[in-house]
Design an enzyme around this catalytic site. Structure first.
Site, PDB file in Angstrom:
ATOM      1  N   GLY A   1       2.679   2.305  10.866  1.00  0.00           N
ATOM      2  CA  GLY A   1       3.631   3.411  10.756  1.00  0.00           C
ATOM      3  C   GLY A   1       4.319   3.762  12.068  1.00  0.00           C
TER       4      GLY A   1
ATOM      5  N   GLU B   1      -6.788   4.607   7.743  1.00  0.00           N
ATOM      6  CA  GLU B   1      -6.571   6.029   7.460  1.00  0.00           C
ATOM      7  C   GLU B   1      -7.796   6.631   6.786  1.00  0.00           C
ATOM      8  OE1 GLU B   1      -2.853   5.403   5.448  1.00  0.00           O
ATOM      9  OE2 GLU B   1      -1.968   4.859   7.372  1.00  0.00           O
TER      10      GLU B   1
ATOM     11  N   HIS C   1      -9.447   1.167   4.700  1.00  0.00           N
ATOM     12  CA  HIS C   1      -8.191   1.301   5.436  1.00  0.00           C
ATOM     13  C   HIS C   1      -8.413   2.228   6.635  1.00  0.00           C
ATOM     14  CE1 HIS C   1      -4.087   2.449   6.421  1.00  0.00           C
ATOM     15  NE2 HIS C   1      -3.733   1.323   5.830  1.00  0.00           N
TER      16      HIS C   1
ATOM     17  N   SER D   1       3.572  -2.174  10.324  1.00  0.00           N
ATOM     18  CA  SER D   1       5.025  -2.226  10.520  1.00  0.00           C
ATOM     19  C   SER D   1       5.638  -3.577  10.130  1.00  0.00           C
ATOM     20  CB  SER D   1       5.389  -1.852  11.962  1.00  0.00           C
ATOM     21  OG  SER D   1       4.992  -0.513  12.231  1.00  0.00           O
TER      22      SER D   1
ATOM     23  N   GLU E   1      -5.269  -4.979  10.431  1.00  0.00           N
ATOM     24  CA  GLU E   1      -4.273  -3.925  10.637  1.00  0.00           C
ATOM     25  C   GLU E   1      -4.557  -3.225  11.967  1.00  0.00           C
ATOM     26  OE1 GLU E   1      -2.286  -2.799   6.639  1.00  0.00           O
ATOM     27  OE2 GLU E   1      -3.828  -1.337   7.113  1.00  0.00           O
TER      28      GLU E   1
ATOM     29  N   LYS F   1       0.084   4.278  -0.299  1.00  0.00           N
ATOM     30  CA  LYS F   1      -0.537   5.469   0.302  1.00  0.00           C
ATOM     31  C   LYS F   1      -0.277   6.693  -0.590  1.00  0.00           C
ATOM     32  CE  LYS F   1      -0.108   3.165   4.717  1.00  0.00           C
ATOM     33  NZ  LYS F   1      -0.021   3.253   6.167  1.00  0.00           N
TER      34      LYS F   1
ATOM     35  N   ASN G   1       0.873  -1.175   0.000  1.00  0.00           N
ATOM     36  CA  ASN G   1       0.000   0.000   0.000  1.00  0.00           C
ATOM     37  C   ASN G   1       0.907   1.222   0.000  1.00  0.00           C
ATOM     38  OD1 ASN G   1      -1.781   2.046   0.458  1.00  0.00           O
ATOM     39  ND2 ASN G   1      -2.408   1.378   2.511  1.00  0.00           N
TER      40      ASN G   1
HETATM   41  P1  13P Z   1       3.163   0.402   7.699  1.00  0.00           P
HETATM   42  O1  13P Z   1       3.684  -0.863   7.095  1.00  0.00           O
HETATM   43  O2  13P Z   1       3.886   1.636   7.232  1.00  0.00           O
HETATM   44  O3  13P Z   1       3.032   0.301   9.172  1.00  0.00           O
HETATM   45  O4  13P Z   1       1.657   0.599   7.127  1.00  0.00           O
HETATM   46  C1  13P Z   1       0.778  -0.465   7.203  1.00  0.00           C
HETATM   47  C2  13P Z   1      -0.431  -0.145   6.411  1.00  0.00           C
HETATM   48  O5  13P Z   1      -1.182   0.749   6.763  1.00  0.00           O
HETATM   49  C3  13P Z   1      -0.670  -0.903   5.179  1.00  0.00           C
HETATM   50  O6  13P Z   1      -1.941  -0.676   4.680  1.00  0.00           O
END
Ligand code: 13P
Length: 250
Positions: free
Chosen positions: A174, A98, A96, A214, A168, A12, A10
């Site tokens: 992150g 976010e 997601h 992560s 997740e 983003k 992803n």
């Molecule tokens: P990270 O791997 O940066 O923690 O992000 C995970 C994520 O949100 C994947 O959709």
């Protein structure tokens, strides 16, 4: 029963078309012939045409990071499932954290998006996961069950056969904090039980449940070695071709 693992990136809000092209130039030779796992890359909408063109001769799949549930209409700024499919996407991320956190997505909009994705023959990757306060209050199971139920409301096992779920935990995204394999397995079992309630045991047994939060080259092997973990949804560590290649080769 063995389920093919999915290693999904992803991206983003990272990478313009030039950076995306650079990634594929470095990444594709590294994964040539790799068919143990399904590899999916979800760039920004603008990079999708170039990403599809770069990967047509490979086994790498391209996915969207979001979609709108209407096919077309006066919905400024939105992209439909049919448009993603027509552009060459095979997968799409839905709900997601976010999107839930910053763009007010709810279990109801996730449900509408999931139905639209399946109608357009996209493989949906539906994200669920608890925030830190919920975990600390012992609410993880309740949250996961509610999110899965909400996503799958009104859906049959046949219709949702392509479903992929991504667990997740929001506190692991992150932050460099990863769920331990045991924590992830426990959450995946809750999710699979709820998928069984909604779609039936047979469908729950074939549904792939990915872990995200992560995931790095250093922890991918421990997570992916678990039978209950059917792959990874990777953010930060998917932006670098060598780092993502190492995760694909967990
Ligand atoms: P990270 O791997 O940066 O923690 O992000 C995970 C994520 O949100 C994947 O959709």
């Amino acid at each position: 029963m063995s389920r093919k693992k999915v290693i999904a990136a992803n991206w983003k809000l990272y990478k313009n078309t030039a950076a995306s092209n650079e990634f594929f130039t470095a990444f594709l030779p590294l994964v040539a012939g790799h068919d143990r796992d399904e590899i999916v890359i979800c760039p920004t909408f603008l990079c999708i045409p170039a990403a599809v063109a770069a990967t047509t001769a490979s086994s790498v799949h391209i996915g969207g990071q979001n979609l709108y549930w209407k096919q077309e209409g006066a919905f400024t700024g939105e992209i439909s499932a049919g448009m993603l499919h027509h552009a060459g996407c095979s997968h799409v991320i839905i709900g997601h954290s976010e999107r839930r956190q910053y763009f007010h997505e709810t279990d109801d909009t996730v449900n509408l998006k999931l139905k639209a994705a399946l109608e357009a023959h996209l493989v949906p990757i539906v994200c669920v996961g608890e925030v830190l306060e919920e975990r600390e209050a012992g609410l993880t199971e309740d949250v996961l069950r509610r999110q899965v139920q909400g996503a799958l409301r009104g859906m049959s096992g046949e219709k949702a056969a392509a479903l992929i779920v991504a667990y997740e935990p929001v506190w692991a995204i992150g932050t460099g904090k990863t769920a331990t394999p045991a924590m992830a397995v426990e959450a995946h079992q809750v999710i699979r039980t709820e998928v069984a309630e909604c779609l039936g045991d047979d469908h729950a047994n074939t549904t792939r449940i990915l872990y995200g939060g992560s995931v790095k080259p250093e922890n991918a092997n421990a997570l992916m070695s678990e039978v209950e973990i059917d792959g990874a949804l990777v953010g930060g560590a998917s932006l670098d071709a060598v780092s993502f290649f190492k995760i694909v080769h967990w």
